[in-house]
Scaffold this motif. Structure first.
Motif, PDB file in Angstrom:
ATOM      1  N   PRO A  57      21.792 -11.191  33.292  1.00  0.00           N
ATOM      2  CA  PRO A  57      22.660 -10.687  34.227  1.00  0.00           C
ATOM      3  C   PRO A  57      22.638 -10.828  35.735  1.00  0.00           C
ATOM      4  O   PRO A  57      23.412 -10.296  36.396  1.00  0.00           O
ATOM      5  CB  PRO A  57      22.526  -9.117  33.679  1.00  0.00           C
ATOM      6  N   GLY A  58      21.426 -11.460  36.356  1.00  0.00           N
ATOM      7  CA  GLY A  58      21.198 -11.391  37.679  1.00  0.00           C
ATOM      8  C   GLY A  58      21.190 -12.972  38.222  1.00  0.00           C
ATOM      9  O   GLY A  58      20.926 -13.904  37.738  1.00  0.00           O
ATOM     10  N   SER A  59      21.714 -12.918  39.256  1.00  0.00           N
ATOM     11  CA  SER A  59      21.656 -14.320  39.987  1.00  0.00           C
ATOM     12  C   SER A  59      20.305 -14.876  40.514  1.00  0.00           C
ATOM     13  O   SER A  59      20.130 -15.724  40.609  1.00  0.00           O
ATOM     14  CB  SER A  59      22.782 -14.328  41.100  1.00  0.00           C
ATOM     15  N   GLY A  60      19.407 -13.617  41.070  1.00  0.00           N
ATOM     16  CA  GLY A  60      18.415 -14.101  41.860  1.00  0.00           C
ATOM     17  C   GLY A  60      18.393 -14.166  43.332  1.00  0.00           C
ATOM     18  O   GLY A  60      17.591 -14.331  43.937  1.00  0.00           O
ATOM     19  N   LYS A  61      19.921 -13.971  43.719  1.00  0.00           N
ATOM     20  CA  LYS A  61      20.011 -13.984  45.211  1.00  0.00           C
ATOM     21  C   LYS A  61      19.484 -12.854  45.578  1.00  0.00           C
ATOM     22  O   LYS A  61      19.552 -11.840  45.523  1.00  0.00           O
ATOM     23  CB  LYS A  61      21.602 -14.298  45.435  1.00  0.00           C
ATOM     24  N   PRO A  62      18.833 -12.966  46.875  1.00  0.00           N
ATOM     25  CA  PRO A  62      17.865 -11.673  47.355  1.00  0.00           C
ATOM     26  C   PRO A  62      18.917 -10.953  48.240  1.00  0.00           C
ATOM     27  O   PRO A  62      20.082 -11.618  48.834  1.00  0.00           O
ATOM     28  CB  PRO A  62      16.993 -12.375  48.540  1.00  0.00           C
ATOM     29  N   LYS A  63      18.782  -9.678  48.431  1.00  0.00           N
ATOM     30  CA  LYS A  63      19.685  -8.922  49.005  1.00  0.00           C
ATOM     31  C   LYS A  63      18.666  -8.083  50.091  1.00  0.00           C
ATOM     32  O   LYS A  63      17.815  -7.897  49.901  1.00  0.00           O
ATOM     33  CB  LYS A  63      20.271  -7.911  48.231  1.00  0.00           C
ATOM     34  N   ARG A  64      19.530  -7.690  51.071  1.00  0.00           N
ATOM     35  CA  ARG A  64      18.984  -6.961  52.251  1.00  0.00           C
ATOM     36  C   ARG A  64      18.658  -5.447  51.888  1.00  0.00           C
ATOM     37  O   ARG A  64      17.490  -5.041  52.475  1.00  0.00           O
ATOM     38  CB  ARG A  64      19.906  -6.845  53.406  1.00  0.00           C
ATOM     39  N   LYS A  65      19.321  -5.165  51.024  1.00  0.00           N
ATOM     40  CA  LYS A  65      19.294  -3.646  50.440  1.00  0.00           C
ATOM     41  C   LYS A  65      19.121  -3.416  49.021  1.00  0.00           C
ATOM     42  O   LYS A  65      20.296  -4.231  48.429  1.00  0.00           O
ATOM     43  CB  LYS A  65      20.417  -2.872  50.973  1.00  0.00           C
ATOM     44  N   GLN A  66      18.199  -3.017  48.375  1.00  0.00           N
ATOM     45  CA  GLN A  66      18.198  -2.896  46.897  1.00  0.00           C
ATOM     46  C   GLN A  66      19.256  -2.109  46.420  1.00  0.00           C
ATOM     47  O   GLN A  66      19.743  -0.848  47.072  1.00  0.00           O
ATOM     48  CB  GLN A  66      16.796  -2.279  46.414  1.00  0.00           C
ATOM     49  N   LYS A  67      19.783  -2.536  45.289  1.00  0.00           N
ATOM     50  CA  LYS A  67      20.899  -2.069  44.734  1.00  0.00           C
ATOM     51  C   LYS A  67      20.451  -1.103  43.379  1.00  0.00           C
ATOM     52  O   LYS A  67      19.496  -1.256  43.025  1.00  0.00           O
ATOM     53  CB  LYS A  67      22.120  -2.810  44.221  1.00  0.00           C
ATOM     54  N   ASP A  68      21.355   0.024  43.171  1.00  0.00           N
ATOM     55  CA  ASP A  68      20.814   0.814  42.092  1.00  0.00           C
ATOM     56  C   ASP A  68      21.438   0.080  40.742  1.00  0.00           C
ATOM     57  O   ASP A  68      22.647  -0.196  40.356  1.00  0.00           O
ATOM     58  CB  ASP A  68      21.779   2.210  42.085  1.00  0.00           C
ATOM     59  N   SER A  69      20.277  -0.523  40.043  1.00  0.00           N
ATOM     60  CA  SER A  69      20.599  -1.155  39.056  1.00  0.00           C
ATOM     61  C   SER A  69      21.335  -0.618  37.667  1.00  0.00           C
ATOM     62  O   SER A  69      22.099  -1.385  37.146  1.00  0.00           O
ATOM     63  CB  SER A  69      19.243  -2.012  38.631  1.00  0.00           C
ATOM     64  N   ALA A  70      21.071   0.691  37.485  1.00  0.00           N
ATOM     65  CA  ALA A  70      21.643   1.654  36.367  1.00  0.00           C
ATOM     66  C   ALA A  70      23.014   1.741  36.887  1.00  0.00           C
ATOM     67  O   ALA A  70      24.005   1.457  35.888  1.00  0.00           O
ATOM     68  CB  ALA A  70      20.967   2.774  36.546  1.00  0.00           C
TER      69      ALA A  70
ATOM     70  N   GLU B  48      12.452   7.792  30.538  1.00  0.00           N
ATOM     71  CA  GLU B  48      13.138   8.291  31.529  1.00  0.00           C
ATOM     72  C   GLU B  48      12.050   8.040  32.723  1.00  0.00           C
ATOM     73  O   GLU B  48      11.048   8.365  32.878  1.00  0.00           O
ATOM     74  CB  GLU B  48      13.277   9.707  31.482  1.00  0.00           C
ATOM     75  N   GLY B  49      13.010   7.556  33.868  1.00  0.00           N
ATOM     76  CA  GLY B  49      12.232   7.091  35.177  1.00  0.00           C
ATOM     77  C   GLY B  49      11.496   5.890  34.885  1.00  0.00           C
ATOM     78  O   GLY B  49      10.572   5.462  35.740  1.00  0.00           O
ATOM     79  N   GLY B  50      11.393   4.960  33.810  1.00  0.00           N
ATOM     80  CA  GLY B  50      10.826   3.953  33.613  1.00  0.00           C
ATOM     81  C   GLY B  50      11.345   2.793  34.275  1.00  0.00           C
ATOM     82  O   GLY B  50      12.495   2.933  34.593  1.00  0.00           O
ATOM     83  N   HIS B  51      10.718   1.503  34.107  1.00  0.00           N
ATOM     84  CA  HIS B  51      11.232   0.401  34.563  1.00  0.00           C
ATOM     85  C   HIS B  51      12.662  -0.157  33.989  1.00  0.00           C
ATOM     86  O   HIS B  51      12.915  -0.141  32.887  1.00  0.00           O
ATOM     87  CB  HIS B  51      10.257  -0.841  34.377  1.00  0.00           C
ATOM     88  N   MET B  52      13.639  -0.345  34.960  1.00  0.00           N
ATOM     89  CA  MET B  52      14.878  -0.709  34.530  1.00  0.00           C
ATOM     90  C   MET B  52      15.677   0.283  33.793  1.00  0.00           C
ATOM     91  O   MET B  52      16.471  -0.217  32.877  1.00  0.00           O
ATOM     92  CB  MET B  52      14.976  -2.122  33.947  1.00  0.00           C
ATOM     93  N   ALA B  53      15.491   1.404  33.837  1.00  0.00           N
ATOM     94  CA  ALA B  53      16.071   2.524  33.040  1.00  0.00           C
ATOM     95  C   ALA B  53      17.501   2.406  33.143  1.00  0.00           C
ATOM     96  O   ALA B  53      18.018   2.794  34.358  1.00  0.00           O
ATOM     97  CB  ALA B  53      15.314   4.055  32.909  1.00  0.00           C
ATOM     98  N   GLY B  54      18.253   2.567  31.953  1.00  0.00           N
ATOM     99  CA  GLY B  54      19.684   2.454  32.336  1.00  0.00           C
ATOM    100  C   GLY B  54      20.407   1.405  32.565  1.00  0.00           C
ATOM    101  O   GLY B  54      21.666   1.389  32.661  1.00  0.00           O
ATOM    102  N   SER B  55      19.607   0.187  32.720  1.00  0.00           N
ATOM    103  CA  SER B  55      20.356  -1.203  33.314  1.00  0.00           C
ATOM    104  C   SER B  55      19.910  -2.162  32.115  1.00  0.00           C
ATOM    105  O   SER B  55      20.729  -2.192  31.078  1.00  0.00           O
ATOM    106  CB  SER B  55      19.764  -1.508  34.587  1.00  0.00           C
ATOM    107  N   VAL B  56      18.925  -2.880  32.277  1.00  0.00           N
ATOM    108  CA  VAL B  56      18.526  -3.707  31.321  1.00  0.00           C
ATOM    109  C   VAL B  56      17.637  -3.072  30.024  1.00  0.00           C
ATOM    110  O   VAL B  56      17.333  -3.836  29.400  1.00  0.00           O
ATOM    111  CB  VAL B  56      18.332  -5.124  31.578  1.00  0.00           C
ATOM    112  N   ALA B  57      17.445  -1.925  30.248  1.00  0.00           N
ATOM    113  CA  ALA B  57      16.639  -1.248  29.220  1.00  0.00           C
ATOM    114  C   ALA B  57      17.268   0.216  28.838  1.00  0.00           C
ATOM    115  O   ALA B  57      17.712   0.776  29.606  1.00  0.00           O
ATOM    116  CB  ALA B  57      15.249  -0.950  29.892  1.00  0.00           C
TER     117      ALA B  57
ATOM    118  N   MET C 288       9.132  -1.537  28.270  1.00  0.00           N
ATOM    119  CA  MET C 288       8.973  -1.538  29.613  1.00  0.00           C
ATOM    120  C   MET C 288       7.772  -0.268  29.841  1.00  0.00           C
ATOM    121  O   MET C 288       8.337   0.721  29.671  1.00  0.00           O
ATOM    122  CB  MET C 288      10.147  -1.110  30.524  1.00  0.00           C
ATOM    123  N   ILE C 289       6.727  -0.860  29.720  1.00  0.00           N
ATOM    124  CA  ILE C 289       5.449   0.090  29.759  1.00  0.00           C
ATOM    125  C   ILE C 289       4.997   0.710  31.005  1.00  0.00           C
ATOM    126  O   ILE C 289       4.819   1.984  30.970  1.00  0.00           O
ATOM    127  CB  ILE C 289       4.234  -0.362  28.992  1.00  0.00           C
ATOM    128  N   THR C 290       5.151  -0.179  32.229  1.00  0.00           N
ATOM    129  CA  THR C 290       4.673   0.228  33.552  1.00  0.00           C
ATOM    130  C   THR C 290       5.856   0.412  34.331  1.00  0.00           C
ATOM    131  O   THR C 290       6.875  -0.655  33.821  1.00  0.00           O
ATOM    132  CB  THR C 290       3.456  -0.349  33.946  1.00  0.00           C
TER     133      THR C 290
END
Length: 428
Positions: free
Chosen positions: A67-80, A152-161, A188-190
Protein backbone atom coordinates in the motif's frame (compact mmCIF):
# COMPACT_ATOMS: atom_id res chain seq x y z
CA UNK A 1 5.77 -18.35 -27.06
CA UNK A 2 9.15 -20.00 -27.48
CA UNK A 3 12.26 -17.84 -27.01
CA UNK A 4 15.95 -18.45 -27.58
CA UNK A 5 18.14 -16.07 -25.57
CA UNK A 6 21.43 -15.85 -27.41
CA UNK A 7 24.76 -14.01 -27.10
CA UNK A 8 24.40 -13.48 -23.37
CA UNK A 9 26.40 -14.34 -20.28
CA UNK A 10 24.52 -16.47 -17.74
CA UNK A 11 24.59 -16.18 -13.96
CA UNK A 12 22.47 -19.11 -12.83
CA UNK A 13 21.73 -18.00 -9.25
CA UNK A 14 23.56 -20.84 -7.50
CA UNK A 15 25.61 -20.07 -4.40
CA UNK A 16 28.94 -20.40 -6.19
CA UNK A 17 27.79 -19.12 -9.57
CA UNK A 18 30.31 -18.23 -12.23
CA UNK A 19 29.65 -16.56 -15.56
CA UNK A 20 28.57 -19.08 -18.18
CA UNK A 21 29.14 -17.98 -21.77
CA UNK A 22 28.51 -19.42 -25.22
CA UNK A 23 25.23 -21.01 -24.19
CA UNK A 24 21.64 -20.50 -25.30
CA UNK A 25 18.63 -20.42 -22.98
CA UNK A 26 15.55 -21.94 -24.62
CA UNK A 27 12.15 -21.20 -23.07
CA UNK A 28 8.83 -22.78 -23.98
CA UNK A 29 5.76 -20.90 -22.77
CA UNK A 30 6.34 -20.29 -19.03
CA UNK A 31 9.27 -22.67 -18.41
CA UNK A 32 12.98 -22.89 -19.14
CA UNK A 33 13.27 -25.75 -21.59
CA UNK A 34 17.05 -26.09 -21.65
CA UNK A 35 20.41 -24.35 -21.43
CA UNK A 36 22.15 -25.62 -24.49
CA UNK A 37 25.06 -25.14 -26.90
CA UNK A 38 25.09 -22.31 -29.42
CA UNK A 39 25.10 -24.87 -32.22
CA UNK A 40 21.67 -26.25 -31.20
CA UNK A 41 18.93 -25.66 -33.76
CA UNK A 42 16.65 -22.76 -32.83
CA UNK A 43 14.00 -23.39 -35.46
CA UNK A 44 10.62 -22.42 -34.07
CA UNK A 45 12.05 -20.11 -31.42
CA UNK A 46 12.00 -16.31 -31.47
CA UNK A 47 15.58 -15.18 -30.92
CA UNK A 48 16.39 -12.54 -28.30
CA UNK A 49 19.91 -11.26 -28.95
CA UNK A 50 21.34 -10.14 -25.60
CA UNK A 51 24.38 -8.59 -27.31
CA UNK A 52 26.80 -9.53 -24.56
CA UNK A 53 24.53 -8.62 -21.64
CA UNK A 54 24.12 -10.67 -18.46
CA UNK A 55 21.05 -12.79 -17.77
CA UNK A 56 20.19 -14.10 -14.31
CA UNK A 57 17.21 -15.13 -12.18
CA UNK A 58 14.79 -12.39 -11.21
CA UNK A 59 15.26 -10.93 -7.74
CA UNK A 60 13.07 -12.01 -4.83
CA UNK A 61 12.03 -9.40 -2.26
CA UNK A 62 11.11 -11.07 1.02
CA UNK A 63 9.55 -8.07 2.80
CA UNK A 64 7.09 -5.83 0.94
CA UNK A 65 4.08 -3.74 1.93
CA UNK A 66 2.13 -2.93 -1.24
CA UNK A 67 0.00 0.00 0.00
CA UNK A 68 2.85 2.51 0.42
CA UNK A 69 5.10 4.33 -2.05
CA UNK A 70 8.21 4.76 0.08
CA UNK A 71 8.22 8.50 -0.55
CA UNK A 72 9.54 10.21 2.59
CA UNK A 73 7.32 12.79 4.25
CA UNK A 74 8.22 15.73 6.43
CA UNK A 75 5.55 14.77 8.94
CA UNK A 76 4.48 11.27 9.90
CA UNK A 77 0.87 10.46 9.04
CA UNK A 78 -1.55 8.39 11.09
CA UNK A 79 -1.38 5.08 9.23
CA UNK A 80 -4.60 3.78 10.81
CA UNK A 81 -6.55 6.82 9.61
CA UNK A 82 -5.01 6.51 6.15
CA UNK A 83 -6.00 2.82 5.97
CA UNK A 84 -9.53 3.59 7.14
CA UNK A 85 -9.86 6.24 4.45
CA UNK A 86 -8.46 3.93 1.75
CA UNK A 87 -11.03 1.23 2.55
CA UNK A 88 -13.98 3.44 3.58
CA UNK A 89 -16.25 2.85 0.58
CA UNK A 90 -16.39 1.08 -2.77
CA UNK A 91 -14.79 3.96 -4.69
CA UNK A 92 -11.88 4.36 -2.28
CA UNK A 93 -11.36 0.59 -2.14
CA UNK A 94 -11.23 0.52 -5.94
CA UNK A 95 -8.68 3.35 -5.99
CA UNK A 96 -6.48 1.85 -3.27
CA UNK A 97 -6.62 -1.57 -4.93
CA UNK A 98 -5.44 -0.05 -8.22
CA UNK A 99 -2.61 1.66 -6.35
CA UNK A 100 -1.46 -1.66 -4.90
CA UNK A 101 -1.76 -3.35 -8.29
CA UNK A 102 0.43 -0.65 -9.82
CA UNK A 103 3.05 -1.04 -7.12
CA UNK A 104 3.09 -4.80 -7.71
CA UNK A 105 3.73 -4.12 -11.40
CA UNK A 106 6.53 -1.71 -10.48
CA UNK A 107 8.21 -4.43 -8.41
CA UNK A 108 8.22 -6.68 -11.48
CA UNK A 109 9.42 -4.01 -13.88
CA UNK A 110 12.30 -3.20 -11.53
CA UNK A 111 13.53 -6.79 -11.84
CA UNK A 112 11.80 -8.40 -8.86
CA UNK A 113 9.93 -11.47 -10.09
CA UNK A 114 8.74 -12.74 -6.69
CA UNK A 115 7.61 -10.79 -3.64
CA UNK A 116 6.54 -11.76 -0.14
CA UNK A 117 4.01 -9.28 1.23
CA UNK A 118 3.99 -9.02 5.00
CA UNK A 119 1.06 -6.78 5.85
CA UNK A 120 -1.44 -5.07 3.58
CA UNK A 121 -4.95 -3.69 3.32
CA UNK A 122 -7.77 -6.16 3.97
CA UNK A 123 -7.41 -9.09 1.54
CA UNK A 124 -6.05 -6.99 -1.34
CA UNK A 125 -2.80 -8.95 -1.63
CA UNK A 126 -4.41 -12.35 -2.15
CA UNK A 127 -6.78 -10.78 -4.68
CA UNK A 128 -3.85 -9.27 -6.58
CA UNK A 129 -1.90 -12.54 -6.34
CA UNK A 130 -4.81 -14.46 -7.84
CA UNK A 131 -5.39 -11.93 -10.63
CA UNK A 132 -1.73 -12.19 -11.62
CA UNK A 133 -1.89 -15.98 -11.53
CA UNK A 134 -4.96 -15.90 -13.79
CA UNK A 135 -3.20 -13.59 -16.25
CA UNK A 136 -5.52 -10.65 -15.57
CA UNK A 137 -2.70 -8.43 -14.25
CA UNK A 138 1.01 -8.05 -14.96
CA UNK A 139 3.01 -8.52 -11.81
CA UNK A 140 5.43 -10.72 -9.88
CA UNK A 141 4.72 -14.00 -8.16
CA UNK A 142 3.23 -13.09 -4.77
CA UNK A 143 3.29 -14.98 -1.50
CA UNK A 144 1.26 -13.10 1.06
CA UNK A 145 -0.02 -12.90 4.61
CA UNK A 146 -2.65 -10.22 3.82
CA UNK A 147 -3.12 -8.20 7.02
CA UNK A 148 -0.69 -8.93 9.82
CA UNK A 149 -1.84 -9.64 13.37
CA UNK A 150 -1.00 -7.20 16.17
CA UNK A 151 -2.34 -6.06 19.54
CA UNK A 152 -3.82 -2.81 20.80
CA UNK A 153 -1.08 -0.20 20.62
CA UNK A 154 1.06 -2.62 18.62
CA UNK A 155 3.01 -1.99 15.45
CA UNK A 156 0.78 -0.85 12.54
CA UNK A 157 -2.41 -1.50 14.55
CA UNK A 158 -5.48 -0.74 12.47
CA UNK A 159 -3.63 -0.21 9.19
CA UNK A 160 -1.80 -3.18 7.68
CA UNK A 161 -2.35 -5.21 10.85
CA UNK A 162 -5.55 -6.31 12.61
CA UNK A 163 -5.81 -6.07 16.39
CA UNK A 164 -6.42 -9.07 18.66
CA UNK A 165 -6.83 -8.96 22.43
CA UNK A 166 -6.42 -12.53 23.59
CA UNK A 167 -5.54 -16.07 22.57
CA UNK A 168 -9.01 -16.88 21.25
CA UNK A 169 -9.04 -13.79 19.03
CA UNK A 170 -5.54 -14.65 17.79
CA UNK A 171 -6.68 -18.11 16.72
CA UNK A 172 -9.79 -16.65 15.09
CA UNK A 173 -7.65 -14.13 13.18
CA UNK A 174 -5.46 -16.93 11.88
CA UNK A 175 -8.52 -18.95 10.85
CA UNK A 176 -9.94 -15.94 9.02
CA UNK A 177 -6.67 -15.54 7.13
CA UNK A 178 -6.70 -19.25 6.27
CA UNK A 179 -10.14 -18.68 4.72
CA UNK A 180 -8.56 -15.93 2.60
CA UNK A 181 -6.03 -18.53 1.34
CA UNK A 182 -2.95 -16.71 2.59
CA UNK A 183 0.49 -18.27 2.11
CA UNK A 184 1.74 -17.62 5.66
CA UNK A 185 0.92 -15.65 8.82
CA UNK A 186 2.58 -12.39 9.92
CA UNK A 187 2.73 -11.20 13.54
CA UNK A 188 3.75 -7.75 14.80
CA UNK A 189 5.42 -8.74 18.07
CA UNK A 190 7.37 -5.61 18.97
CA UNK A 191 7.08 -1.93 18.24
CA UNK A 192 9.29 -0.11 15.77
CA UNK A 193 11.31 3.06 15.36
CA UNK A 194 8.28 5.22 14.60
CA UNK A 195 6.33 3.80 17.56
CA UNK A 196 8.89 4.61 20.22
CA UNK A 197 8.41 7.68 22.42
CA UNK A 198 11.72 7.48 24.28
CA UNK A 199 15.33 6.60 23.55
CA UNK A 200 15.81 2.85 23.64
CA UNK A 201 12.09 2.24 23.21
CA UNK A 202 12.28 0.84 19.68
CA UNK A 203 11.34 -2.80 19.60
CA UNK A 204 9.46 -2.81 22.89
CA UNK A 205 7.64 -6.11 23.35
CA UNK A 206 3.94 -5.54 22.61
CA UNK A 207 2.43 -8.97 21.99
CA UNK A 208 2.22 -11.27 25.04
CA UNK A 209 3.87 -14.69 24.71
CA UNK A 210 0.56 -16.55 25.11
CA UNK A 211 -0.94 -14.73 22.12
CA UNK A 212 2.17 -15.42 20.04
CA UNK A 213 1.97 -19.11 20.92
CA UNK A 214 -1.77 -19.32 20.18
CA UNK A 215 -1.30 -17.72 16.75
CA UNK A 216 1.70 -19.92 15.92
CA UNK A 217 -0.02 -23.11 17.05
CA UNK A 218 -3.09 -22.34 14.94
CA UNK A 219 -0.97 -21.41 11.92
CA UNK A 220 1.09 -24.58 12.19
CA UNK A 221 -2.10 -26.62 12.58
CA UNK A 222 -3.04 -25.24 9.16
CA UNK A 223 0.43 -25.94 7.72
CA UNK A 224 1.37 -22.28 7.54
CA UNK A 225 4.62 -20.80 8.78
CA UNK A 226 4.73 -17.61 10.86
CA UNK A 227 6.85 -14.53 10.20
CA UNK A 228 7.22 -11.84 12.86
CA UNK A 229 8.19 -8.18 12.98
CA UNK A 230 10.79 -8.03 15.75
CA UNK A 231 13.24 -5.21 16.57
CA UNK A 232 14.60 -6.06 20.02
CA UNK A 233 16.60 -8.89 21.56
CA UNK A 234 13.77 -9.65 23.98
CA UNK A 235 11.35 -9.77 21.08
CA UNK A 236 13.53 -12.19 19.08
CA UNK A 237 13.85 -14.52 22.07
CA UNK A 238 10.13 -14.47 22.91
CA UNK A 239 9.16 -14.93 19.25
CA UNK A 240 11.36 -17.98 18.77
CA UNK A 241 10.41 -19.50 22.12
CA UNK A 242 6.74 -19.39 21.12
CA UNK A 243 6.91 -20.83 17.62
CA UNK A 244 7.79 -18.13 15.10
CA UNK A 245 9.50 -19.45 11.95
CA UNK A 246 11.10 -16.29 10.54
CA UNK A 247 12.34 -13.17 12.27
CA UNK A 248 11.81 -10.03 10.21
CA UNK A 249 14.44 -7.30 10.80
CA UNK A 250 16.19 -8.74 13.90
CA UNK A 251 18.19 -7.33 16.82
CA UNK A 252 21.37 -7.78 18.82
CA UNK A 253 21.64 -11.47 19.60
CA UNK A 254 23.56 -13.69 21.99
CA UNK A 255 24.31 -17.42 22.12
CA UNK A 256 20.88 -18.19 23.58
CA UNK A 257 19.17 -16.55 20.61
CA UNK A 258 21.45 -18.31 18.14
CA UNK A 259 20.57 -21.63 19.80
CA UNK A 260 16.85 -20.79 19.54
CA UNK A 261 17.20 -20.06 15.82
CA UNK A 262 18.80 -23.47 15.36
CA UNK A 263 16.26 -25.32 17.54
CA UNK A 264 13.36 -23.75 15.66
CA UNK A 265 15.04 -24.14 12.24
CA UNK A 266 14.05 -20.51 11.84
CA UNK A 267 15.49 -18.00 9.42
CA UNK A 268 16.21 -14.29 9.54
CA UNK A 269 14.98 -11.74 7.01
CA UNK A 270 17.49 -8.89 6.97
CA UNK A 271 16.08 -5.46 6.10
CA UNK A 272 18.78 -2.80 6.23
CA UNK A 273 16.99 -0.40 3.88
CA UNK A 274 14.37 1.04 6.27
CA UNK A 275 16.76 1.55 9.20
CA UNK A 276 19.57 3.24 7.29
CA UNK A 277 17.94 6.65 6.65
CA UNK A 278 16.92 7.03 10.30
CA UNK A 279 20.33 5.93 11.54
CA UNK A 280 22.72 7.62 9.12
CA UNK A 281 21.01 10.59 7.47
CA UNK A 282 21.41 14.11 8.77
CA UNK A 283 18.13 14.91 10.52
CA UNK A 284 17.69 17.92 8.25
CA UNK A 285 17.28 15.41 5.43
CA UNK A 286 15.39 12.60 7.18
CA UNK A 287 13.10 15.01 9.10
CA UNK A 288 13.15 12.63 12.06
CA UNK A 289 13.54 13.82 15.63
CA UNK A 290 16.41 13.03 17.99
CA UNK A 291 14.56 10.08 19.57
CA UNK A 292 13.79 8.55 16.18
CA UNK A 293 17.39 8.94 15.03
CA UNK A 294 18.70 7.34 18.24
CA UNK A 295 16.29 4.44 17.95
CA UNK A 296 16.96 4.15 14.23
CA UNK A 297 20.67 3.66 14.94
CA UNK A 298 19.82 1.12 17.65
CA UNK A 299 17.70 -0.90 15.21
CA UNK A 300 20.20 -0.49 12.36
CA UNK A 301 23.05 -1.85 14.50
CA UNK A 302 20.83 -4.68 15.77
CA UNK A 303 19.79 -5.78 12.30
CA UNK A 304 23.41 -5.91 11.16
CA UNK A 305 24.57 -7.71 14.32
CA UNK A 306 21.83 -10.32 13.93
CA UNK A 307 22.67 -10.87 10.27
CA UNK A 308 26.41 -11.22 10.87
CA UNK A 309 25.95 -13.67 13.73
CA UNK A 310 23.36 -15.66 11.80
CA UNK A 311 25.70 -15.97 8.83
CA UNK A 312 28.57 -17.00 11.09
CA UNK A 313 26.40 -19.74 12.61
CA UNK A 314 24.93 -21.08 9.36
CA UNK A 315 21.48 -19.72 10.11
CA UNK A 316 19.69 -18.92 6.83
CA UNK A 317 19.47 -15.20 6.06
CA UNK A 318 16.93 -13.86 3.56
CA UNK A 319 16.91 -10.39 2.01
CA UNK A 320 14.00 -7.96 1.92
CA UNK A 321 13.56 -4.22 1.81
CA UNK A 322 10.53 -3.39 4.00
CA UNK A 323 9.25 -1.52 0.98
CA UNK A 324 6.91 1.39 1.76
CA UNK A 325 9.01 2.67 4.68
CA UNK A 326 10.48 6.15 4.09
CA UNK A 327 13.09 6.09 1.33
CA UNK A 328 12.28 2.46 0.45
CA UNK A 329 10.45 2.37 -2.87
CA UNK A 330 9.14 -0.46 -5.01
CA UNK A 331 12.14 -0.19 -7.36
CA UNK A 332 14.95 -0.33 -4.83
CA UNK A 333 15.61 -3.99 -4.05
CA UNK A 334 19.04 -3.57 -5.63
CA UNK A 335 20.10 -1.31 -2.77
CA UNK A 336 19.48 -4.05 -0.21
CA UNK A 337 22.03 -6.28 -1.96
CA UNK A 338 24.63 -3.52 -1.77
CA UNK A 339 23.91 -2.89 1.91
CA UNK A 340 24.24 -6.62 2.58
CA UNK A 341 27.73 -6.53 1.09
CA UNK A 342 28.75 -3.23 2.65
CA UNK A 343 27.49 -3.72 6.19
CA UNK A 344 27.38 -7.51 6.63
CA UNK A 345 30.59 -8.37 4.79
CA UNK A 346 29.28 -10.88 2.25
CA UNK A 347 30.51 -11.04 -1.35
CA UNK A 348 28.47 -9.65 -4.26
CA UNK A 349 28.10 -13.25 -5.45
CA UNK A 350 26.57 -14.31 -2.13
CA UNK A 351 24.29 -11.27 -2.08
CA UNK A 352 22.98 -12.13 -5.55
CA UNK A 353 22.53 -15.76 -4.54
CA UNK A 354 20.67 -14.68 -1.39
CA UNK A 355 18.30 -12.48 -3.40
CA UNK A 356 17.57 -15.23 -5.92
CA UNK A 357 17.89 -18.94 -5.16
CA UNK A 358 18.57 -18.41 -1.45
CA UNK A 359 15.33 -16.49 -0.96
CA UNK A 360 13.47 -18.95 -3.18
CA UNK A 361 14.52 -21.87 -1.01
CA UNK A 362 13.41 -20.10 2.17
CA UNK A 363 10.04 -19.38 0.53
CA UNK A 364 9.76 -23.06 -0.40
CA UNK A 365 9.60 -22.15 -4.09
CA UNK A 366 13.19 -23.13 -4.88
CA UNK A 367 12.03 -26.06 -6.97
CA UNK A 368 10.15 -23.77 -9.36
CA UNK A 369 12.06 -20.48 -9.45
CA UNK A 370 15.19 -18.70 -8.19
CA UNK A 371 17.74 -20.11 -10.63
CA UNK A 372 18.23 -20.56 -14.35
CA UNK A 373 17.60 -24.28 -14.45
CA UNK A 374 15.80 -26.43 -17.01
CA UNK A 375 12.26 -27.17 -15.85
CA UNK A 376 11.89 -24.09 -13.65
CA UNK A 377 9.78 -21.07 -14.51
CA UNK A 378 11.43 -18.63 -16.86
CA UNK A 379 11.75 -15.80 -14.31
CA UNK A 380 14.81 -13.85 -15.42
CA UNK A 381 16.29 -10.38 -15.76
CA UNK A 382 18.99 -8.87 -17.96
CA UNK A 383 21.61 -6.22 -17.16
CA UNK A 384 24.26 -4.66 -19.38
CA UNK A 385 27.01 -5.05 -16.77
CA UNK A 386 28.01 -8.06 -14.70
CA UNK A 387 26.39 -7.49 -11.28
CA UNK A 388 29.21 -9.44 -9.64
CA UNK A 389 31.41 -6.51 -10.67
CA UNK A 390 28.85 -3.78 -9.93
CA UNK A 391 25.61 -4.59 -8.12
CA UNK A 392 24.21 -1.14 -8.91
CA UNK A 393 23.62 -2.34 -12.49
CA UNK A 394 20.55 -4.11 -11.03
CA UNK A 395 18.94 -0.66 -10.77
CA UNK A 396 18.63 -0.58 -14.56
CA UNK A 397 17.50 -3.93 -15.90
CA UNK A 398 17.02 -3.99 -19.67
CA UNK A 399 14.66 -6.98 -19.88
CA UNK A 400 12.35 -8.75 -17.47
CA UNK A 401 11.12 -12.26 -18.24
CA UNK A 402 8.27 -13.42 -16.02
CA UNK A 403 6.87 -16.91 -16.48
CA UNK A 404 8.28 -16.85 -19.99
CA UNK A 405 6.77 -13.50 -21.03
CA UNK A 406 9.22 -10.84 -22.13
CA UNK A 407 8.90 -7.26 -20.89
CA UNK A 408 10.88 -4.07 -21.30
CA UNK A 409 10.80 -2.09 -18.02
CA UNK A 410 8.29 0.75 -18.27
CA UNK A 411 8.19 2.26 -14.79
CA UNK A 412 9.28 5.78 -13.84
CA UNK A 413 11.46 6.51 -10.82
CA UNK A 414 9.10 9.10 -9.38
CA UNK A 415 11.24 9.94 -6.37
CA UNK A 416 14.67 9.72 -7.94
CA UNK A 417 15.68 13.19 -6.76
CA UNK A 418 14.84 12.35 -3.16
CA UNK A 419 16.49 8.94 -3.43
CA UNK A 420 19.81 10.45 -4.41
CA UNK A 421 20.32 11.00 -0.70
CA UNK A 422 20.85 7.21 -0.53
CA UNK A 423 23.47 7.03 -3.27
CA UNK A 424 26.52 7.79 -1.08
CA UNK A 425 25.61 4.79 1.07
CA UNK A 426 25.44 2.52 -2.00
CA UNK A 427 29.10 2.84 -2.89
CA UNK A 428 31.27 -0.15 -2.04
Amino acid sequence: MKYAFINGHILDGSEHMEVISHKVILTNNDKIESITDESTSRTGYQEVDLQGAFIMPGLINMHVHLPGSGKPKRKQKDSAKAAEMATRNKLFRHMSMKMCENYARTELMSGVTTIRTVGGLLDYDTQIRDKINRGELVGPRILTSNQAITVEGGHMAGSVARVVGNEKEARQAVDNLVEQHVDFIKLMITGGVMDATEKGGAGALKMPPEIIKAACDEAHRNNLIVAAHVESSEGVRVALENGVDSIEHGAMCDEEIIDLFKERHAFLTTTISPALPFALFDRKISHCNEIQQYNGKLVFDGIIDNAKKALANNIPVALGTDTACPYVTHYDMWRELIYFVKYCGVSPRYALYSATLGNAKLLNVGKITGSITAGKYADMIVTKINPLDDLSTLSNVTHVIMRGKLYKPDYIKKYAEVERQLDPFCKL
